[in-house]
Design a protein around this motif. Structure first.
Motif, mmCIF file in Angstrom:
data_model
loop_
_atom_site.group_PDB
_atom_site.id
_atom_site.type_symbol
_atom_site.label_atom_id
_atom_site.label_comp_id
_atom_site.label_asym_id
_atom_site.label_seq_id
_atom_site.Cartn_x
_atom_site.Cartn_y
_atom_site.Cartn_z
ATOM 1 N N ARG A 1 5.728 -2.781 -0.536
ATOM 2 C CA ARG A 1 5.582 -2.220 -1.879
ATOM 3 C C ARG A 1 5.911 -0.730 -1.872
ATOM 4 N NH1 ARG A 1 5.422 -6.076 -5.853
ATOM 5 N NH2 ARG A 1 4.218 -7.864 -5.124
ATOM 6 N N PHE B 1 -5.137 5.336 -5.052
ATOM 7 C CA PHE B 1 -5.084 4.159 -4.183
ATOM 8 C C PHE B 1 -6.492 3.740 -3.737
ATOM 9 C CE2 PHE B 1 -4.837 2.621 0.283
ATOM 10 C CZ PHE B 1 -4.183 1.418 0.046
ATOM 11 N N HIS C 1 4.558 1.749 -3.301
ATOM 12 C CA HIS C 1 3.449 2.723 -3.318
ATOM 13 C C HIS C 1 3.097 3.172 -1.892
ATOM 14 C CE1 HIS C 1 1.093 -1.123 -2.874
ATOM 15 N NE2 HIS C 1 0.451 -0.384 -1.986
ATOM 16 N N MET D 1 1.902 6.642 -6.943
ATOM 17 C CA MET D 1 0.456 6.515 -6.718
ATOM 18 C C MET D 1 0.035 7.459 -5.585
ATOM 19 S SD MET D 1 -1.727 3.155 -5.480
ATOM 20 C CE MET D 1 -1.208 2.157 -6.858
ATOM 21 N N GLU E 1 4.867 6.350 -1.386
ATOM 22 C CA GLU E 1 4.344 7.381 -2.285
ATOM 23 C C GLU E 1 3.056 8.001 -1.734
ATOM 24 O OE1 GLU E 1 3.844 5.516 -6.026
ATOM 25 O OE2 GLU E 1 5.973 5.044 -6.299
ATOM 26 N N LEU E 2 2.259 7.212 -1.041
ATOM 27 C CA LEU E 2 0.997 7.721 -0.506
ATOM 28 C C LEU E 2 1.210 8.832 0.524
ATOM 29 C CD1 LEU E 2 -0.931 4.353 0.023
ATOM 30 C CD2 LEU E 2 -1.262 6.012 -1.806
#
Length: 424
Positions: A30, A6, A32, A1, A35-36
Protein backbone atom coordinates in the motif's frame (compact mmCIF):
# COMPACT_ATOMS: atom_id res chain seq x y z
CA UNK A 1 -0.79 9.56 5.82
CA UNK A 2 1.60 10.57 8.63
CA UNK A 3 2.59 8.38 11.58
CA UNK A 4 0.19 10.19 13.94
CA UNK A 5 -2.76 9.35 11.68
CA UNK A 6 -1.50 5.81 11.12
CA UNK A 7 -1.20 4.95 14.82
CA UNK A 8 -4.52 6.63 15.65
CA UNK A 9 -6.24 4.66 12.90
CA UNK A 10 -4.73 1.44 14.21
CA UNK A 11 -6.20 2.17 17.63
CA UNK A 12 -9.66 3.03 16.23
CA UNK A 13 -9.80 -0.12 14.07
CA UNK A 14 -8.69 -2.30 16.95
CA UNK A 15 -11.36 -0.88 19.26
CA UNK A 16 -14.05 -1.44 16.58
CA UNK A 17 -12.67 -4.89 15.65
CA UNK A 18 -12.35 -3.76 12.06
CA UNK A 19 -10.13 -6.55 10.78
CA UNK A 20 -10.45 -5.61 7.11
CA UNK A 21 -9.10 -2.11 7.66
CA UNK A 22 -6.35 -3.31 10.00
CA UNK A 23 -5.30 -5.81 7.36
CA UNK A 24 -5.15 -3.02 4.79
CA UNK A 25 -3.07 -0.83 7.12
CA UNK A 26 -0.48 -3.58 7.61
CA UNK A 27 -0.09 -4.50 3.94
CA UNK A 28 3.33 -3.81 2.46
CA UNK A 29 2.04 -3.05 -1.04
CA UNK A 30 0.00 0.00 0.00
CA UNK A 31 1.25 3.53 -0.77
CA UNK A 32 0.81 4.74 2.81
CA UNK A 33 3.90 2.68 3.80
CA UNK A 34 6.19 5.04 1.91
CA UNK A 35 4.32 8.09 3.13
CA UNK A 36 5.01 7.15 6.75
CA UNK A 37 8.77 7.42 6.19
CA UNK A 38 8.74 11.04 5.06
CA UNK A 39 8.84 12.25 8.66
CA UNK A 40 12.38 10.89 9.05
CA UNK A 41 13.77 13.14 6.33
CA UNK A 42 17.27 12.10 5.26
CA UNK A 43 17.82 9.87 8.27
CA UNK A 44 17.83 6.16 7.62
CA UNK A 45 14.43 5.18 9.02
CA UNK A 46 15.58 1.65 9.79
CA UNK A 47 18.11 3.05 12.30
CA UNK A 48 15.86 5.60 13.98
CA UNK A 49 12.28 4.44 13.45
CA UNK A 50 12.07 1.87 16.22
CA UNK A 51 13.73 4.08 18.86
CA UNK A 52 11.80 7.25 18.00
CA UNK A 53 8.45 5.54 17.63
CA UNK A 54 8.78 3.49 20.80
CA UNK A 55 9.66 6.62 22.70
CA UNK A 56 6.53 8.37 21.37
CA UNK A 57 3.96 5.58 21.00
CA UNK A 58 4.89 2.76 23.35
CA UNK A 59 1.85 2.09 25.57
CA UNK A 60 -0.06 4.97 23.95
CA UNK A 61 -2.35 2.46 22.27
CA UNK A 62 -3.27 -1.06 23.35
CA UNK A 63 -0.64 -3.77 23.15
CA UNK A 64 0.33 -5.33 20.76
CA UNK A 65 -0.90 -2.73 18.29
CA UNK A 66 1.70 -0.22 19.39
CA UNK A 67 4.47 -2.75 18.72
CA UNK A 68 2.89 -3.98 15.47
CA UNK A 69 2.57 -0.43 14.15
CA UNK A 70 6.19 0.37 15.03
CA UNK A 71 7.40 -2.89 13.51
CA UNK A 72 5.46 -2.19 10.31
CA UNK A 73 7.26 1.14 9.87
CA UNK A 74 10.64 -0.57 10.40
CA UNK A 75 9.81 -3.15 7.70
CA UNK A 76 8.75 -0.41 5.29
CA UNK A 77 12.04 1.37 5.95
CA UNK A 78 14.04 -1.70 4.93
CA UNK A 79 11.83 -2.25 1.88
CA UNK A 80 12.41 1.34 0.75
CA UNK A 81 16.20 0.84 0.98
CA UNK A 82 15.88 -2.51 -0.86
CA UNK A 83 17.34 -4.44 2.08
CA UNK A 84 15.29 -7.57 1.45
CA UNK A 85 17.04 -9.80 3.99
CA UNK A 86 16.59 -7.26 6.80
CA UNK A 87 13.00 -6.58 5.74
CA UNK A 88 12.24 -10.31 5.81
CA UNK A 89 13.72 -10.64 9.31
CA UNK A 90 11.73 -7.70 10.68
CA UNK A 91 8.50 -8.93 9.03
CA UNK A 92 9.11 -12.30 10.66
CA UNK A 93 9.25 -10.54 14.03
CA UNK A 94 6.00 -8.74 13.21
CA UNK A 95 4.27 -12.02 12.27
CA UNK A 96 5.36 -13.75 15.48
CA UNK A 97 4.11 -10.84 17.57
CA UNK A 98 0.78 -11.02 15.79
CA UNK A 99 0.56 -14.81 16.31
CA UNK A 100 0.56 -14.22 20.08
CA UNK A 101 -2.43 -11.92 19.73
CA UNK A 102 -4.17 -14.03 17.09
CA UNK A 103 -4.10 -17.16 19.27
CA UNK A 104 -6.21 -15.39 21.90
CA UNK A 105 -8.79 -13.84 19.58
CA UNK A 106 -11.49 -14.88 17.14
CA UNK A 107 -12.13 -14.71 13.41
CA UNK A 108 -12.32 -10.93 13.02
CA UNK A 109 -8.49 -10.94 12.98
CA UNK A 110 -8.26 -13.24 9.92
CA UNK A 111 -7.83 -10.40 7.34
CA UNK A 112 -4.84 -9.19 9.38
CA UNK A 113 -3.37 -12.70 9.38
CA UNK A 114 -3.68 -12.92 5.60
CA UNK A 115 -1.99 -9.52 5.17
CA UNK A 116 1.03 -10.18 7.37
CA UNK A 117 1.57 -13.68 5.92
CA UNK A 118 1.36 -12.42 2.34
CA UNK A 119 3.80 -9.67 3.27
CA UNK A 120 6.22 -12.24 4.65
CA UNK A 121 5.90 -14.36 1.52
CA UNK A 122 6.51 -11.35 -0.74
CA UNK A 123 9.84 -10.72 1.04
CA UNK A 124 11.06 -14.34 0.78
CA UNK A 125 14.06 -14.32 -1.55
CA UNK A 126 15.54 -17.83 -1.63
CA UNK A 127 14.84 -21.47 -0.80
CA UNK A 128 15.58 -21.27 2.94
CA UNK A 129 13.43 -18.16 3.36
CA UNK A 130 10.50 -19.79 1.54
CA UNK A 131 10.95 -22.85 3.73
CA UNK A 132 10.83 -20.64 6.83
CA UNK A 133 7.67 -18.99 5.49
CA UNK A 134 6.08 -22.41 4.93
CA UNK A 135 6.82 -23.46 8.50
CA UNK A 136 5.35 -20.24 9.90
CA UNK A 137 2.24 -20.54 7.75
CA UNK A 138 1.72 -24.11 8.94
CA UNK A 139 1.89 -22.73 12.48
CA UNK A 140 -0.80 -20.22 11.50
CA UNK A 141 -2.88 -23.09 10.12
CA UNK A 142 -2.67 -24.89 13.44
CA UNK A 143 -3.77 -21.71 15.23
CA UNK A 144 -6.78 -21.47 12.90
CA UNK A 145 -8.05 -25.00 13.39
CA UNK A 146 -7.32 -24.99 17.14
CA UNK A 147 -10.04 -22.41 17.85
CA UNK A 148 -12.55 -24.18 20.08
CA UNK A 149 -13.74 -21.22 22.18
CA UNK A 150 -15.09 -18.76 19.60
CA UNK A 151 -18.71 -18.94 18.41
CA UNK A 152 -18.96 -20.91 15.12
CA UNK A 153 -19.72 -17.80 13.05
CA UNK A 154 -16.67 -16.00 14.49
CA UNK A 155 -14.25 -18.91 14.54
CA UNK A 156 -10.67 -18.70 13.28
CA UNK A 157 -11.44 -21.95 11.42
CA UNK A 158 -12.94 -19.86 8.63
CA UNK A 159 -9.39 -19.02 7.58
CA UNK A 160 -8.13 -22.61 7.45
CA UNK A 161 -8.38 -23.25 3.71
CA UNK A 162 -6.99 -19.87 2.69
CA UNK A 163 -4.01 -20.35 5.04
CA UNK A 164 -3.56 -23.92 3.79
CA UNK A 165 -3.33 -22.60 0.22
CA UNK A 166 -0.63 -20.13 1.33
CA UNK A 167 1.22 -23.01 3.02
CA UNK A 168 1.21 -25.03 -0.20
CA UNK A 169 2.25 -22.01 -2.25
CA UNK A 170 5.29 -21.32 -0.07
CA UNK A 171 6.20 -25.03 0.25
CA UNK A 172 6.10 -25.50 -3.52
CA UNK A 173 8.33 -22.46 -4.00
CA UNK A 174 10.72 -23.89 -1.44
CA UNK A 175 10.56 -27.22 -3.35
CA UNK A 176 9.88 -29.04 -0.10
CA UNK A 177 7.15 -31.62 -0.68
CA UNK A 178 7.35 -32.88 2.96
CA UNK A 179 6.19 -29.45 4.13
CA UNK A 180 3.21 -29.69 1.77
CA UNK A 181 2.25 -33.08 3.14
CA UNK A 182 2.67 -31.86 6.71
CA UNK A 183 0.24 -29.00 6.07
CA UNK A 184 -2.18 -31.40 4.41
CA UNK A 185 -2.07 -33.77 7.38
CA UNK A 186 -2.70 -30.85 9.73
CA UNK A 187 -5.82 -29.89 7.80
CA UNK A 188 -7.10 -33.45 7.44
CA UNK A 189 -6.82 -34.07 11.20
CA UNK A 190 -8.84 -30.95 12.01
CA UNK A 191 -12.13 -31.65 13.81
CA UNK A 192 -15.41 -29.75 13.99
CA UNK A 193 -14.64 -27.79 10.83
CA UNK A 194 -17.46 -25.97 9.01
CA UNK A 195 -18.65 -27.78 5.86
CA UNK A 196 -16.29 -27.12 2.96
CA UNK A 197 -19.08 -25.88 0.68
CA UNK A 198 -19.95 -22.96 3.00
CA UNK A 199 -16.43 -21.46 2.89
CA UNK A 200 -16.01 -18.39 0.65
CA UNK A 201 -15.70 -19.35 -3.00
CA UNK A 202 -12.35 -17.58 -3.31
CA UNK A 203 -10.95 -19.76 -0.50
CA UNK A 204 -12.24 -22.95 -2.14
CA UNK A 205 -10.89 -22.07 -5.58
CA UNK A 206 -7.48 -21.16 -4.19
CA UNK A 207 -7.43 -24.39 -2.17
CA UNK A 208 -8.26 -26.51 -5.23
CA UNK A 209 -5.69 -24.72 -7.38
CA UNK A 210 -2.78 -25.28 -5.00
CA UNK A 211 -3.99 -28.78 -4.13
CA UNK A 212 -3.82 -29.49 -7.86
CA UNK A 213 -0.32 -28.03 -8.07
CA UNK A 214 0.75 -30.23 -5.16
CA UNK A 215 -0.39 -33.39 -6.94
CA UNK A 216 1.10 -32.11 -10.18
CA UNK A 217 4.51 -31.37 -8.67
CA UNK A 218 4.59 -34.83 -7.13
CA UNK A 219 3.78 -36.29 -10.56
CA UNK A 220 0.50 -37.54 -9.11
CA UNK A 221 -1.44 -36.24 -12.10
CA UNK A 222 -2.30 -39.82 -13.00
CA UNK A 223 -1.90 -42.02 -9.97
CA UNK A 224 -2.05 -45.65 -10.98
CA UNK A 225 -3.03 -48.64 -8.89
CA UNK A 226 -2.12 -51.93 -10.50
CA UNK A 227 -4.01 -55.12 -9.73
CA UNK A 228 -2.24 -58.11 -11.28
CA UNK A 229 -4.07 -61.31 -12.19
CA UNK A 230 -2.35 -64.58 -13.02
CA UNK A 231 -2.86 -66.67 -16.14
CA UNK A 232 -5.07 -65.27 -18.89
CA UNK A 233 -6.84 -62.75 -16.69
CA UNK A 234 -6.20 -59.13 -17.67
CA UNK A 235 -4.18 -56.48 -15.94
CA UNK A 236 -6.63 -54.00 -14.44
CA UNK A 237 -5.66 -50.34 -14.28
CA UNK A 238 -7.57 -48.04 -11.95
CA UNK A 239 -6.86 -44.35 -12.28
CA UNK A 240 -7.38 -41.65 -9.68
CA UNK A 241 -6.91 -38.38 -11.47
CA UNK A 242 -5.96 -36.18 -8.53
CA UNK A 243 -4.46 -33.10 -10.14
CA UNK A 244 -6.99 -32.97 -12.98
CA UNK A 245 -9.94 -33.16 -10.59
CA UNK A 246 -8.56 -30.36 -8.42
CA UNK A 247 -7.85 -28.06 -11.37
CA UNK A 248 -11.25 -28.84 -12.91
CA UNK A 249 -13.05 -27.85 -9.69
CA UNK A 250 -10.94 -24.70 -9.45
CA UNK A 251 -11.77 -23.74 -13.04
CA UNK A 252 -15.52 -24.28 -12.88
CA UNK A 253 -15.90 -22.51 -9.53
CA UNK A 254 -13.64 -19.58 -10.43
CA UNK A 255 -15.49 -16.31 -11.05
CA UNK A 256 -16.14 -15.66 -14.74
CA UNK A 257 -14.53 -12.23 -14.54
CA UNK A 258 -11.31 -13.63 -13.04
CA UNK A 259 -9.75 -14.19 -16.47
CA UNK A 260 -6.14 -14.27 -15.30
CA UNK A 261 -6.92 -16.82 -12.61
CA UNK A 262 -8.71 -19.02 -15.12
CA UNK A 263 -5.71 -18.79 -17.44
CA UNK A 264 -3.40 -19.94 -14.63
CA UNK A 265 -5.64 -22.94 -14.05
CA UNK A 266 -5.88 -23.80 -17.76
CA UNK A 267 -2.09 -23.78 -18.13
CA UNK A 268 -2.12 -26.97 -16.05
CA UNK A 269 -5.56 -28.38 -16.80
CA UNK A 270 -5.24 -28.45 -20.61
CA UNK A 271 -1.99 -30.51 -20.69
CA UNK A 272 -3.46 -32.95 -18.16
CA UNK A 273 -6.57 -33.36 -20.28
CA UNK A 274 -4.44 -33.77 -23.38
CA UNK A 275 -2.72 -36.76 -21.76
CA UNK A 276 -6.10 -38.49 -21.86
CA UNK A 277 -6.69 -37.49 -25.46
CA UNK A 278 -9.13 -34.66 -24.68
CA UNK A 279 -8.07 -31.71 -26.82
CA UNK A 280 -9.44 -28.26 -25.89
CA UNK A 281 -12.23 -26.87 -28.04
CA UNK A 282 -11.45 -23.81 -30.15
CA UNK A 283 -14.34 -21.96 -28.47
CA UNK A 284 -12.61 -22.36 -25.09
CA UNK A 285 -9.22 -21.24 -26.37
CA UNK A 286 -10.65 -18.14 -28.07
CA UNK A 287 -11.98 -16.95 -24.69
CA UNK A 288 -8.44 -16.79 -23.34
CA UNK A 289 -6.02 -15.19 -25.87
CA UNK A 290 -2.84 -16.01 -23.92
CA UNK A 291 -3.84 -19.67 -23.64
CA UNK A 292 -4.90 -19.71 -27.28
CA UNK A 293 -1.45 -18.50 -28.32
CA UNK A 294 0.23 -21.34 -26.40
CA UNK A 295 -1.98 -24.34 -27.14
CA UNK A 296 -3.68 -23.77 -30.50
CA UNK A 297 -0.51 -24.60 -32.51
CA UNK A 298 -0.01 -27.75 -30.43
CA UNK A 299 -3.62 -28.86 -30.90
CA UNK A 300 -3.42 -28.20 -34.64
CA UNK A 301 -0.22 -30.27 -34.94
CA UNK A 302 -1.80 -33.17 -32.98
CA UNK A 303 -4.94 -33.19 -35.12
CA UNK A 304 -2.87 -33.02 -38.31
CA UNK A 305 -0.38 -35.63 -37.12
CA UNK A 306 2.42 -33.24 -38.03
CA UNK A 307 5.31 -34.25 -35.76
CA UNK A 308 7.69 -31.73 -37.26
CA UNK A 309 5.32 -28.83 -36.54
CA UNK A 310 4.67 -30.21 -33.05
CA UNK A 311 8.38 -30.33 -32.23
CA UNK A 312 8.85 -26.79 -33.49
CA UNK A 313 5.99 -25.44 -31.37
CA UNK A 314 7.25 -27.39 -28.36
CA UNK A 315 10.72 -25.92 -28.73
CA UNK A 316 9.35 -22.38 -29.09
CA UNK A 317 7.30 -22.79 -25.90
CA UNK A 318 10.14 -24.32 -23.91
CA UNK A 319 10.94 -21.15 -21.98
CA UNK A 320 7.33 -20.89 -20.89
CA UNK A 321 6.75 -24.56 -20.05
CA UNK A 322 9.95 -25.29 -18.14
CA UNK A 323 9.51 -22.84 -15.21
CA UNK A 324 5.97 -24.17 -14.68
CA UNK A 325 7.10 -27.80 -14.70
CA UNK A 326 4.94 -28.45 -17.77
CA UNK A 327 7.66 -29.43 -20.22
CA UNK A 328 7.58 -33.21 -19.65
CA UNK A 329 3.76 -33.32 -19.50
CA UNK A 330 3.34 -31.47 -22.79
CA UNK A 331 6.06 -33.60 -24.33
CA UNK A 332 4.15 -36.75 -23.40
CA UNK A 333 1.20 -35.62 -25.52
CA UNK A 334 3.53 -36.02 -28.51
CA UNK A 335 2.35 -39.64 -28.66
CA UNK A 336 -1.09 -38.31 -29.63
CA UNK A 337 0.49 -36.63 -32.63
CA UNK A 338 2.12 -39.88 -33.77
CA UNK A 339 -1.17 -41.72 -33.21
CA UNK A 340 -2.98 -39.22 -35.46
CA UNK A 341 -0.39 -39.71 -38.21
CA UNK A 342 -0.52 -43.53 -38.06
CA UNK A 343 -4.32 -43.43 -38.01
CA UNK A 344 -4.32 -41.33 -41.17
CA UNK A 345 -2.04 -43.89 -42.80
CA UNK A 346 -4.49 -46.65 -41.85
CA UNK A 347 -7.47 -44.69 -43.19
CA UNK A 348 -5.70 -44.00 -46.49
CA UNK A 349 -4.84 -47.71 -46.88
CA UNK A 350 -8.21 -49.10 -45.86
CA UNK A 351 -6.53 -52.34 -44.75
CA UNK A 352 -5.89 -54.03 -41.42
CA UNK A 353 -2.52 -55.47 -42.47
CA UNK A 354 -0.15 -52.62 -43.22
CA UNK A 355 3.58 -52.96 -44.00
CA UNK A 356 5.83 -50.90 -41.75
CA UNK A 357 7.25 -49.29 -44.89
CA UNK A 358 3.84 -47.66 -45.41
CA UNK A 359 4.13 -45.97 -42.01
CA UNK A 360 7.66 -44.95 -43.00
CA UNK A 361 6.23 -43.26 -46.10
CA UNK A 362 3.71 -41.44 -43.92
CA UNK A 363 6.54 -40.09 -41.77
CA UNK A 364 8.45 -38.96 -44.84
CA UNK A 365 5.47 -36.96 -46.10
CA UNK A 366 5.82 -34.66 -43.05
CA UNK A 367 9.59 -34.36 -43.43
CA UNK A 368 10.68 -37.06 -40.94
CA UNK A 369 13.12 -39.50 -42.59
CA UNK A 370 13.90 -42.60 -40.48
CA UNK A 371 14.81 -46.17 -41.42
CA UNK A 372 12.44 -49.13 -41.30
CA UNK A 373 13.82 -50.59 -38.06
CA UNK A 374 13.15 -47.30 -36.22
CA UNK A 375 9.63 -47.11 -37.63
CA UNK A 376 8.99 -50.69 -36.43
CA UNK A 377 10.19 -49.63 -32.99
CA UNK A 378 7.78 -46.65 -32.96
CA UNK A 379 4.89 -48.87 -34.02
CA UNK A 380 5.80 -51.36 -31.28
CA UNK A 381 5.77 -48.63 -28.67
CA UNK A 382 2.40 -47.36 -29.86
CA UNK A 383 1.03 -50.90 -29.63
CA UNK A 384 2.54 -51.35 -26.17
CA UNK A 385 1.07 -48.09 -24.89
CA UNK A 386 -2.37 -48.91 -26.27
CA UNK A 387 -2.58 -46.12 -28.85
CA UNK A 388 -2.86 -48.87 -31.48
CA UNK A 389 -4.43 -52.33 -31.13
CA UNK A 390 -2.91 -55.27 -32.95
CA UNK A 391 0.45 -57.00 -33.29
CA UNK A 392 3.56 -57.08 -35.45
CA UNK A 393 4.18 -59.93 -37.90
CA UNK A 394 7.65 -60.80 -39.26
CA UNK A 395 7.45 -62.49 -42.66
CA UNK A 396 10.96 -63.02 -43.99
CA UNK A 397 12.43 -59.56 -44.49
CA UNK A 398 9.02 -57.90 -44.33
CA UNK A 399 7.56 -56.45 -41.15
CA UNK A 400 3.79 -56.02 -41.17
CA UNK A 401 1.39 -54.55 -38.63
CA UNK A 402 -1.81 -56.54 -38.20
CA UNK A 403 -4.41 -54.25 -36.66
CA UNK A 404 -7.41 -55.65 -34.87
CA UNK A 405 -10.68 -55.41 -36.74
CA UNK A 406 -12.61 -53.62 -34.02
CA UNK A 407 -11.30 -50.22 -32.91
CA UNK A 408 -7.67 -50.50 -34.13
CA UNK A 409 -6.93 -47.03 -32.73
CA UNK A 410 -8.48 -46.91 -29.23
CA UNK A 411 -9.14 -43.64 -27.49
CA UNK A 412 -6.10 -42.15 -25.82
CA UNK A 413 -7.83 -42.27 -22.41
CA UNK A 414 -7.59 -46.08 -22.55
CA UNK A 415 -3.85 -46.05 -23.34
CA UNK A 416 -1.32 -47.57 -20.96
CA UNK A 417 0.44 -44.95 -18.78
CA UNK A 418 4.04 -44.46 -19.81
CA UNK A 419 6.46 -41.75 -18.76
CA UNK A 420 8.59 -41.84 -21.91
CA UNK A 421 7.18 -40.35 -25.14
CA UNK A 422 8.08 -41.70 -28.57
CA UNK A 423 11.04 -39.67 -29.79
CA UNK A 424 12.06 -39.45 -33.41
Amino acid sequence: MDIQSFMTKLADCYQNENGMELGRLLRLDRPHGRELLKEFGRRDPSEYAAHDLKKRWKNEIANPWDELGIQYVVVCAHVKRKRVVDAFGEQEVLVRKFFEYFAQNCGWTLPILFSVLEGLMSLAHDGPSFEKVAIMIEEALRLCIADTKSPPEKSRKWGAYAVFALALKSSLRAKRAPLCRAALRTLIKAVDMPPFDVYPRSHRVTYWYYRGKLHFQERDYKQVDLETHLGDLPLVLRYRVQAEESFTKAFYHCHNDATKNKERILLYLIPLRMLKGHLPASELLLRFPDIDEVFTPLVWAIRAGDLKAYDQVLEEGKLRFLPLGLWLVVQRSRDLCLRSLFRKVWLSCGELRIPVTTFQTGLRTIGVDVDVSQVACYVGLMLHKGFMAGHIIHEGNTVTVALQQFDPFPKAAAARPCSVPVTL
